[in-house]
Enzyme design. Sequence first.
Site, PDB file in Angstrom:
ATOM      1  N   ARG A  60       4.540 -11.854   3.671  1.00 41.88           N
ATOM      2  CA  ARG A  60       5.998 -11.701   3.582  1.00 41.88           C
ATOM      3  C   ARG A  60       6.635 -11.289   4.900  1.00 41.88           C
ATOM      4  O   ARG A  60       7.845 -11.251   5.015  1.00 41.88           O
ATOM      5  CB  ARG A  60       6.339 -10.691   2.475  1.00 41.88           C
ATOM      6  CG  ARG A  60       6.003 -11.238   1.115  1.00 41.88           C
ATOM      7  CD  ARG A  60       6.261 -10.238   0.022  1.00 41.88           C
ATOM      8  NE  ARG A  60       7.664 -10.131  -0.303  1.00 41.88           N
ATOM      9  CZ  ARG A  60       8.119  -9.404  -1.310  1.00 41.88           C
ATOM     10  NH1 ARG A  60       7.291  -8.723  -2.060  1.00 41.88           N
ATOM     11  NH2 ARG A  60       9.396  -9.362  -1.565  1.00 41.88           N
TER      12      ARG A  60
ATOM     13  N   PRO B 281       0.815  -1.210   0.000  1.00 51.68           N
ATOM     14  CA  PRO B 281       0.000   0.000   0.000  1.00 51.68           C
ATOM     15  C   PRO B 281       0.847   1.257   0.000  1.00 51.68           C
ATOM     16  O   PRO B 281       1.908   1.295   0.608  1.00 51.68           O
ATOM     17  CB  PRO B 281      -0.769  -0.106   1.311  1.00 51.68           C
ATOM     18  CG  PRO B 281      -0.015  -1.060   2.148  1.00 51.68           C
ATOM     19  CD  PRO B 281       1.084  -1.663   1.366  1.00 51.68           C
ATOM     20  N   GLU B 282       0.359   2.244  -0.687  1.00 56.35           N
ATOM     21  CA  GLU B 282       0.992   3.554  -0.682  1.00 56.35           C
ATOM     22  C   GLU B 282       0.034   4.519   0.016  1.00 56.35           C
ATOM     23  O   GLU B 282      -0.966   4.098   0.559  1.00 56.35           O
ATOM     24  CB  GLU B 282       1.315   3.984  -2.120  1.00 56.35           C
ATOM     25  CG  GLU B 282       2.151   2.942  -2.849  1.00 56.35           C
ATOM     26  CD  GLU B 282       2.489   3.307  -4.286  1.00 56.35           C
ATOM     27  OE1 GLU B 282       2.582   4.509  -4.590  1.00 56.35           O
ATOM     28  OE2 GLU B 282       2.661   2.383  -5.102  1.00 56.35           O
TER      29      GLU B 282
ATOM     30  N   HIS C 197      -0.714 -16.746   7.976  1.00 57.77           N
ATOM     31  CA  HIS C 197       0.204 -15.609   8.107  1.00 57.77           C
ATOM     32  C   HIS C 197      -0.383 -14.498   8.966  1.00 57.77           C
ATOM     33  O   HIS C 197      -0.088 -13.328   8.747  1.00 57.77           O
ATOM     34  CB  HIS C 197       0.597 -15.038   6.746  1.00 57.77           C
ATOM     35  CG  HIS C 197       1.180 -16.047   5.828  1.00 57.77           C
ATOM     36  ND1 HIS C 197       2.309 -16.773   6.136  1.00 57.77           N
ATOM     37  CD2 HIS C 197       0.790 -16.486   4.613  1.00 57.77           C
ATOM     38  CE1 HIS C 197       2.590 -17.589   5.152  1.00 57.77           C
ATOM     39  NE2 HIS C 197       1.682 -17.448   4.213  1.00 57.77           N
TER      40      HIS C 197
END
Length: 287
Positions: free
Chosen positions: A112, A2-3, A93
């Site tokens: 990740r 996300p930005e 996760h």
Amino acid sequence: MPELPEVELVAAELRAVLTGRKLRRLRHAHADVLSYGPGLDAAALSGREFTGAGRRGKMLLLQLSPSELVLTVHLRMTGRLAVEPADSDPPVHCHVILELDGDEELRFTDARRFGRMQLLERAQLAEDSFLRRLGPEPGELELHTLRERLARRHGSLKGALLDQSLVAGLGNIYVDEILHRAGLHPALPASALRSEESARLHESIDVVIAAAIEAGGSTIRDYRKPSGEFGSYQLAHQVFGRAGQACPRCGADVVKIVVVGRGTHLCPDCQPKRRRKARRTRQVIGK
DNA sequence: TCTAACCTGATC
DNA sequence: GATCAGGTTAGA
């Protein structure tokens, strides 16, 4: 992942969903993912109330009372926050689970495991190494500041815009889209922009970011709002993820190159490299 | 200022 | 099996 636009939307949704809710206790946390400021630990979370949610650059700031604690969250590439029923199975996760009132949980999931959460006292925020280095928000970036900062830089325009200390919150998608709108080649030396070019860049930053927020952000693969909703700004992308397709503005093929180690999309016609002819013209005018 | 590294999963 | 991914950062 996300930005700025995506983080802004996550903050807005969490503000609506979490404000006024009690945090019962920390149920699960991966030690690499959640850390604590000096004098704080998991017990400090129990019994707090969420009082708000905001954002600085790509960093989420969840406010807790009493005594002014802040839970910072950086989603990095694949992080996601969701409020889900406590009796549902946590997703794979899932690295942090906070029990809320009303039999729900705030869950942080990140395939990740690049994302980070930190519990800090409000006063410790100013010392955070990431927040301390952040430049102005796009909306607060003055044109003359942008010009001065670009003029001082070496390296590429794209590298400059990705640098969070120059302007906070831009990432790979939006830098490519902004540069396309401004008609500027990502590999141009940042210090080489002419006056009208930096003005176009400045305007494009605001326009692209505002449009992305309006459209609910960009979902390329992972991004979802806490509610699970996808963004739709990817449908408005002019170049990002569109290599080999026609530029919506001029019809030329969008190409993908590597700049500062990042996949970079551009239209070679709309974003030409500087030509010698143009430079000579400028020198003549300059005299 | 740039690269490699951090991780895992998706895709070539 | 190799390569790539929306971010950041230590180290060169």
